[in-house]
Write an enzyme that holds these catalytic residues in place. Structure first.
Site, PDB file in Angstrom:
ATOM      1  N   LYS A 190      18.530  30.237 -25.482  1.00  0.00           N
ATOM      2  CA  LYS A 190      19.438  30.128 -23.899  1.00  0.00           C
ATOM      3  C   LYS A 190      17.683  29.333 -23.045  1.00  0.00           C
ATOM      4  O   LYS A 190      19.200  29.100 -21.779  1.00  0.00           O
ATOM      5  CB  LYS A 190      19.147  31.646 -24.115  1.00  0.00           C
ATOM      6  N   GLU A 196       9.046  29.215 -30.905  1.00  0.00           N
ATOM      7  CA  GLU A 196       9.006  28.643 -32.156  1.00  0.00           C
ATOM      8  C   GLU A 196      10.385  27.767 -32.371  1.00  0.00           C
ATOM      9  O   GLU A 196      10.434  26.375 -33.547  1.00  0.00           O
ATOM     10  CB  GLU A 196       9.538  30.076 -32.566  1.00  0.00           C
ATOM     11  N   GLY A 243      20.457  37.882 -23.958  1.00  0.00           N
ATOM     12  CA  GLY A 243      20.382  36.845 -25.511  1.00  0.00           C
ATOM     13  C   GLY A 243      20.697  37.832 -26.450  1.00  0.00           C
ATOM     14  O   GLY A 243      21.308  37.903 -27.460  1.00  0.00           O
ATOM     15  N   ARG A 244      20.011  38.880 -26.401  1.00  0.00           N
ATOM     16  CA  ARG A 244      20.573  39.858 -27.614  1.00  0.00           C
ATOM     17  C   ARG A 244      22.359  40.247 -28.143  1.00  0.00           C
ATOM     18  O   ARG A 244      22.506  40.960 -28.934  1.00  0.00           O
ATOM     19  CB  ARG A 244      20.010  40.808 -27.831  1.00  0.00           C
ATOM     20  N   GLU A 329      14.554  46.283 -28.587  1.00  0.00           N
ATOM     21  CA  GLU A 329      14.608  45.364 -26.968  1.00  0.00           C
ATOM     22  C   GLU A 329      15.639  45.366 -25.785  1.00  0.00           C
ATOM     23  O   GLU A 329      15.055  45.545 -24.571  1.00  0.00           O
ATOM     24  CB  GLU A 329      14.558  44.252 -27.163  1.00  0.00           C
ATOM     25  N   HIS A 360      16.611  53.951 -54.054  1.00  0.00           N
ATOM     26  CA  HIS A 360      15.118  53.573 -54.701  1.00  0.00           C
ATOM     27  C   HIS A 360      13.197  52.951 -54.051  1.00  0.00           C
ATOM     28  O   HIS A 360      13.018  52.761 -54.750  1.00  0.00           O
ATOM     29  CB  HIS A 360      15.629  52.682 -56.001  1.00  0.00           C
ATOM     30  N   LYS A 469       3.775  36.518 -25.602  1.00  0.00           N
ATOM     31  CA  LYS A 469       4.216  34.889 -25.536  1.00  0.00           C
ATOM     32  C   LYS A 469       3.121  34.238 -24.975  1.00  0.00           C
ATOM     33  O   LYS A 469       2.563  33.008 -25.256  1.00  0.00           O
ATOM     34  CB  LYS A 469       4.990  34.823 -24.958  1.00  0.00           C
TER      35      LYS A 469
HETATM   36  O1  F6P Z   1      12.134  37.717 -27.821  1.00  0.00           O
HETATM   37  C1  F6P Z   1      12.249  37.548 -26.666  1.00  0.00           C
HETATM   38  C2  F6P Z   1      13.034  37.010 -25.934  1.00  0.00           C
HETATM   39  O2  F6P Z   1      13.014  36.354 -25.022  1.00  0.00           O
HETATM   40  C3  F6P Z   1      14.349  37.658 -26.410  1.00  0.00           C
HETATM   41  O3  F6P Z   1      15.335  38.446 -25.925  1.00  0.00           O
HETATM   42  C4  F6P Z   1      15.623  36.206 -26.996  1.00  0.00           C
HETATM   43  O4  F6P Z   1      16.794  36.554 -27.736  1.00  0.00           O
HETATM   44  C5  F6P Z   1      14.463  35.837 -27.344  1.00  0.00           C
HETATM   45  O5  F6P Z   1      13.116  35.276 -26.858  1.00  0.00           O
HETATM   46  C6  F6P Z   1      14.766  33.880 -27.829  1.00  0.00           C
HETATM   47  O6  F6P Z   1      15.342  33.369 -25.905  1.00  0.00           O
HETATM   48  P1  F6P Z   1      15.595  31.641 -26.150  1.00  0.00           P
HETATM   49  O7  F6P Z   1      16.960  31.953 -26.815  1.00  0.00           O
HETATM   50  O8  F6P Z   1      15.427  32.008 -25.047  1.00  0.00           O
HETATM   51  O9  F6P Z   1      15.355  30.733 -27.151  1.00  0.00           O
END
Ligand code: F6P
Length: 504
Positions: A190, A196, A243-244, A329, A360, A469
Site C-alpha cells: 500500500k 521487507e 491493509g488488513r 492489529e 494432537h 520499525k
Molecule cells: O504491519 C504494519 C502494516 O502497516 C500493516 O498494517 C500492513 O498490512 C503491512 O504493514 C504492509 O504494509 P504495506 O502494504 O504498506 O507494505
C-alpha cells in the site's frame, strides 16, 4: 471507571454455577434458537456460556451502542478511522450495499481496477509464464496467501508463490524452484515504503532480469515508478482501504491469477452478501452482531485472555494467521477513540490451527488446562475430494471436540476428569467455495468492527507497529558498525554478533 459492559458481570456471576450442559438441559430450544444461517454460512452460538437473560443484556448494549447505525456509517464511507481521518470502505470493493455517493464513487474506482486486472491476466495468459511470485507482507500478503492456499486448484493456469519475510531464506526457497523466464512477479505494498517488501522486491526484480514481467499494486504510483515498474503494470490502491482489509482490492491480484478473475469475483460476491446481511439483518438475526457480542461476553464477562480459531478443513490452515492480523492489529488498542483511557479489556490473544492435527498438540490444554479458552470451530460440510471415510472422520472429530469441551466427563480420578463448560462457536460452510469463503472473511471483518464500536476504539489504525520499525531502522547503522547503539543490552548483543562500532 464504569463502562456499559459492567452490567454483564452480574449475569456472569449469576451463571457461574450453571455449566453449559445445564444451560442446554434447561432450555431445549437453545440449539435451534441460538443458531443463524445466511446462505451457505451457518453459525451456532448454542455452546456459549450465556442464557437468554444474558443475551438480552448483550443485545441491549448493542442497541445502546447503535450497532446498526455503526454498520451504516462504515458502509457509507463515514470517517470511521478518525486518527488517520479516513473511511474504511472495503465493502465498496465488493458491492454497492450502502449506496452513498462516496461509496458509489469508490465502487466505480474498484470496478475500473478489476477491469484492468482482468485485462492484465488475459494478456499474461497468452505468454509462456507459468508461475507468479507475489512479494508483500502483512495485509499485502496474508489475505492472498490464505485464499490461494485454500482455493487454488491443481492444473490452474498459474501457480502462485509468496515471499513475505525479510529473512533471505524466504526468497531463496521460493525462487530456487522457479525459472525466471517463465515467472512473473508482483510487488504489493500500500505504501511502497515497507522495508521487507522493498528488499524482497529488489531480489525479485534482479532475479527476473526483465521488468516486462514485473507488476505492482500500491497507492504510491511515484514510488512504484522510482522502483522501476511501469504505470501500465501498476494497479491502484486507495487510502480508503486498510491493509488488513485489502484482499478484495488489487492486492488480491495473486488470488485472481490463481483462481481466474471469475473466481475472484465470486469471492467478492460472497463478501457482498455478508455486507448486506450485516447491514440489513435485525441485530438478533445478524451473525456479525452475535459474533461480536459473543467476543465481548467472553472477554469482558468471562475474562478469557485468549481465543482459539480451529478450522476443521486443511485448506483453511492459514486462517488463524490471517485472523491474527485482522483481529489483533484492529483491536489491540488501549485508548478510546477520543484518546481517553478505556475502563475495560480489549482484544484477547488470537491463536489456533487446523484440526485434526492440533488435537494432537494443544487440545490437551483446551480440555484440562487451568485457563478456559473460547474457540471458534469452523467446518465444511461438503468434502470436494473422493475420500469419504476421511471426511466422515473429520466431521466426527469436529462434532466430538465441541461436544466434549462443552460437556466434559466426570471421573473420580482427577487426572481423568474433564471439567467441560468450555465455550465454542461453530461456523459451518456448506462447501468451501469462493462465495462461502468470502462470506466467512467478511463476517470476521464486520465482527471486528462491531467489537471496536462496543469497546469505543479505532479498528482501523495501527500505530502500535511503528515504534519497532523506527528502532529497527535506527539500528541498521549500528549493525553495520557505523554507529554505537545507545541501549546497553542491544550493545552487548551486537558484541555477540561480532559487531563493534568503528572508532573515529
Ligand atoms: O504491519 C504494519 C502494516 O502497516 C500493516 O498494517 C500492513 O498490512 C503491512 O504493514 C504492509 O504494509 P504495506 O502494504 O504498506 O507494505
Amino acid at each position: 471507571m464504569t463502562t456499559p459492559l459492567d452490567g454483564l458481570t452480574a449475569h456472569a456471576t449469576r451463571l457461574s454455577g450453571t455449566p453449559l450442559p445445564a444451560l442446554l438441559a434447561s432450555d431445549p430450544q437453545r440449539a435451534q434458537d441460538f443458531a443463524l444461517r445466511c446462505g451457505p454460512l451457518y453459525a451456532s452460538f448454542a455452546r456459549q456460556r450465556y442464557d437468554r437473560a444474558a443475551l438480552d443484556a448483550l443485545f441491549a448494549i448493542a442497541e445502546r451502542a447503535d450497532l446498526t447505525g455503526a454498520m451504516q456509517r462504515l458502509l457509507e464511507g463515514d470517517t470511521v478511522n478518525p486518527t488517520e481521518d479516513r473511511p474504511a470502505l472495503h465493502s465498496a470493493l465488493r458491492g454497492d450495499t450502502a449506496g452513498s455517493a462516496f461509496a458509489l464513487a469508490a465502487r466505480a474506482q474498484a470496478l475500473s481496477a478489476q477491469l484492468r486486472m482482468r485485462e492484465m491476466i488475459d494478456a499474461l495468459a497468452t505468454t509462456d509464464v507459468t508461475d507468479i511470485v507475489s512479494v508483500g507482507i502483512g495485509g499485502s500478503d496474508l489475505g492472498p496467501r490464505l485464499i490461494v492456499d485454500a482455493l487454488a486448484q491443481p492444473g490452474a493456469r498459474f501457480r502462485v508463490h509468496f515471499i513475505s519475510n525479510v529473512d533471505g531464506n524466504a526468497a531463496r526457497r521460493v525462487l530456487a524452484g522457479l525459472d525466471p523466464a517463465r515467472t512473473a512477479g508482483v510487488v504489493i505494498s500500500k505504501t511502497f515504503g515497507t522495508q521487507e517488501t522493498l528488499l524482497n522486491g529488489r531480489i525479485l526484480r534482479d532475479w527476473l532480469g526483465d521488468d516486462a514481467r514485473l507488476y505492482a499494486v500500491s497507492t504510491h504510483a511515484q514510488r512504484v515508478a522510482d522502483f522501476g515498474i511501469s504505470p501500465e503494470r501498476t494497479l491502484p490502491m486507495w487510502d480508503w482501504v486498510g491493509g488488513r482489509y485489502s484482499l478484495w482490492s488489487a492486492v488480491g491480484f495473486p488470488i485472481a491469477l490463481a483462481l481466474g478473475m471469475d473466481g475472484f469475483e465470486s469471492l467478492l460476491e460472497g463478501a457482498a452478501t455478508l455486507d448486506a446481511h450485516a447491514l440489513h439483518a435485525p441485530l438478533r438475526e445478524n451473525i456479525a452482531a452475535w459474533h461480536a457480542l459473543t467476543a465481548v461476553w467472553n472477554r469482558n464477562a468471562m475474562h478469557a485472555a485468549t481465543q482459539a480459531v480451529l478450522p476443521y478443513d486443511d485448506r483453511l490452515k492459514l486462517l488463524p494467521n490471517y485472523l491474527q492480523q485482522l483481529v489483533m492489529e484492529s483491536l489491540g488498542k488501549r485508548v478510546r477513540l477520543d484518546g481517553g483511557a478505556l475502563g475495560t479489556e480489549t482484544v484477547p490473544v488470537w491463536w489456533g490451527g487446523a484440526g485434526t492435527d492440533t488435537q494432537h498438540s494443544f487440545f490437551q490444554a483446551l480440555h484440562q488446562g487451568t485457563q478456559i479458552v473460547p474457540a471458534d470451530f469452523i467446518g465444511v460440510i461438503r468434502a470436494d475430494h473422493p475420500f469419504a471415510a476421511n471426511h466422515a472422520a473429520l466431521l466426527a472429530n469436529l462434532l466430538a471436540q465441541t461436544e466434549a469441551l462443552a460437556n466434559g466427563q466426570h471421573s473420580d480420578d482427577p487426572h481423568r476428569c474433564y471439567p467441560g463448560n468450555r465455550p465454542s462457536t461453530l461456523l459451518l460452510l456448506d462447501a468451501l467455495t469462493p462465495q462461502a469463503l468470502g462470506m466467512l472473511i467478511a463476517l470476521y471483518e464486520h465482527s471486528v468492527y462491531l467489537q471496536s464500536v462496543l469497546w469505543g476504539i479505532n479498528a482501523f489504525d495501527q500505530f502500535g507497529v511503528e515504534l519497532g520499525k523506527q528502532v529497527a531502522n535506527s539500528l541498521l547503522p549500528a549493525l553495520q558498525g557505523e554507529t554505537e547503539a545507545t541501549d546497553p543490552v542491544t550493545r552487548a548483543l551486537l558484541a555477540e554478533f561480532g559487531v563493534t562500532a568503528h572508532k573515529g
